[in-house]
Design a protein around this motif. Structure first.
Motif, PDB file in Angstrom:
ATOM      1  N   ALA A 160       0.828  -1.203   0.000  1.00 38.88           N
ATOM      2  CA  ALA A 160       0.000   0.000   0.000  1.00 38.88           C
ATOM      3  C   ALA A 160       0.865   1.257   0.000  1.00 38.88           C
ATOM      4  CB  ALA A 160      -0.930  -0.003   1.212  1.00 38.88           C
ATOM      5  N   ALA A 161       1.958   1.221   0.759  1.00 41.58           N
ATOM      6  CA  ALA A 161       2.857   2.377   0.807  1.00 41.58           C
ATOM      7  C   ALA A 161       3.423   2.686  -0.567  1.00 41.58           C
ATOM      8  CB  ALA A 161       3.989   2.111   1.805  1.00 41.58           C
ATOM      9  N   GLU A 162       3.747   1.651  -1.317  1.00 39.23           N
ATOM     10  CA  GLU A 162       4.289   1.856  -2.664  1.00 39.23           C
ATOM     11  C   GLU A 162       3.259   2.519  -3.568  1.00 39.23           C
ATOM     12  OE1 GLU A 162       6.319  -0.752  -6.295  1.00 39.23           O
ATOM     13  OE2 GLU A 162       5.979  -1.647  -4.311  1.00 39.23           O
ATOM     14  N   VAL A 163       2.011   2.059  -3.504  1.00 38.83           N
ATOM     15  CA  VAL A 163       0.952   2.634  -4.338  1.00 38.83           C
ATOM     16  C   VAL A 163       0.673   4.078  -3.938  1.00 38.83           C
ATOM     17  CG1 VAL A 163      -1.504   2.476  -4.914  1.00 38.83           C
ATOM     18  CG2 VAL A 163      -0.101   0.408  -4.819  1.00 38.83           C
ATOM     19  N   LEU A 164       0.738   4.348  -2.623  1.00 40.01           N
ATOM     20  CA  LEU A 164       0.445   5.691  -2.121  1.00 40.01           C
ATOM     21  C   LEU A 164       1.657   6.613  -2.158  1.00 40.01           C
ATOM     22  CD1 LEU A 164      -1.717   4.631   0.954  1.00 40.01           C
ATOM     23  CD2 LEU A 164      -2.551   5.712  -1.141  1.00 40.01           C
ATOM     24  N   HIS A 165       2.796   6.098  -2.657  1.00 40.61           N
ATOM     25  CA  HIS A 165       4.033   6.885  -2.780  1.00 40.61           C
ATOM     26  C   HIS A 165       4.516   7.374  -1.407  1.00 40.61           C
ATOM     27  CE1 HIS A 165       3.393   6.755  -7.098  1.00 40.61           C
ATOM     28  NE2 HIS A 165       2.191   7.284  -6.928  1.00 40.61           N
TER      29      HIS A 165
END
Length: 302
Positions: free
Chosen positions: A22-27
């Motif tokens: 999720a952190a990757e998608v949310l930058h």
């Protein structure tokens, strides 16, 4: 205080299955996301997730917030998209969901004059809402729902567009071809061809076969009307369709239509919209054009 970004996090963690993904998608970095999650849980005074090793499972409070996110975030996203369209001088896109397979041909006849009258509005037709049109309206995935089976809900309105008759379509060589109407028990030995819709949503089952405790010998589903009626014309089965559509195909295929029962099956097509969108001029214009169009289906024959 609960913020929109917190709902985004909850939705994305659920979609991705982990904080890392999720952190990757949310930058975001994982540590930044973990910090935000802990902070919002402290502010709310209740955990959002139960942590089981590396996996996360939503608590009851988390499930509630996820449901809230799935309702509210699409509305924010739709509003932002519309604001961008307004800023670019565009009216927007009218997104139409279909719960009526055979209505696609009718819809084309309405969309053509609509596009001519509203050159700054695009039209997008979504045909994958056969099983969840009401949810798609509430979720702002579509703006108009074409359906023969309206489900009245607060916040929605359904405008009747036209009446039609559901009939049995058979080959010109079929034993039913020259009868005035068929009885339910006469379909016991037939192969019934329908669109790939649950039988609970098929009028021929709900209003014709089940009340008489009749089941056809075989039930076959076909996605497209053309192939369905090719099968019927080849005596591979019979199909239940609107009379106006059956009549169109009878002009170019060796098929004919027969009434379902002495009185026939009368139906209506409705356009469902959100009450909150009543002031949107191009949406209201589409409903009015569809309702008043002379290109709609003919009235039920008696």
């Amino acid at each position: 205080m609960l913020e929109r970004f917190h709902l985004l996090i909850i939705r994305e963690v659920e979609r991705q299955g982990s904080l890392t993904a999720a952190a990757e998608v949310l930058h975001l970095t994982q540590s930044a996301l973990s910090h935000t999650v802990k902070k919002v849980e402290q502010q709310l005074g209740t955990p959002i997730w139960d942590r089981e090793g590396r996996s996360l499972r939503l608590t009851q409070a988390g499930q509630y917030l996820l449901s809230l996110a799935n309702r509210l975030l699409p509305q924010f996203e739709q509003a932002e998209a519309r604001m961008k369209q307004y800023a670019a001088g565009e009216r927007g896109t009218l997104r139409i969901g279909m719960e009526c397979h055979p209505c696609y041909q009718w819809l084309l006849k309405v969309v053509s004059p609509y596009l001519a009258r509203w050159p700054d509005v695009d039209v997008d037709v979504k045909q994958r809402f056969q099983f969840g049109g009401i949810g798609a309206l509430f979720g702002y995935d579509i703006d108009v729902l074409v359906t023969p089976d309206p489900l009245m809900r607060p916040g929605l309105r359904f405008d009747p567009v036209f009446d039609y008759e559901q009939v049995l379509v058979v080959s010109e060589r079929h034993r039913f071809a020259n009868v005035r109407y068929v009885k339910p028990e006469q379909l016991v030995d037939e192969t019934l061809i329908t669109y790939p819709v649950e039988t609970d949503r098929l009028d021929i089952y709900n209003q014709f076969l089940r009340p008489a405790n009749v089941v056809p010998r075989r039930h076959k589903t076909i996605e497209t009307t053309d192939i369905m009626l090719q099968m019927v014309a080849s005596d591979r089965g019979v199909a239940a369709l609107p009379r106006w559509l059956a009549d169109e195909y009878a002009d170019r295929m060796p098929v004919t239509s027969v009434k379902l029962g002495r009185e026939g099956i009368a139906k209506q097509i409705f356009l469902g919209t959100r009450e909150a969108d009543a002031s949107i001029d191009y949406l209201h214009a589409f409903v009015e054009l569809a309702r008043n169009s002379n290109q709609g289906a003919p009235r039920v024959r008696r």
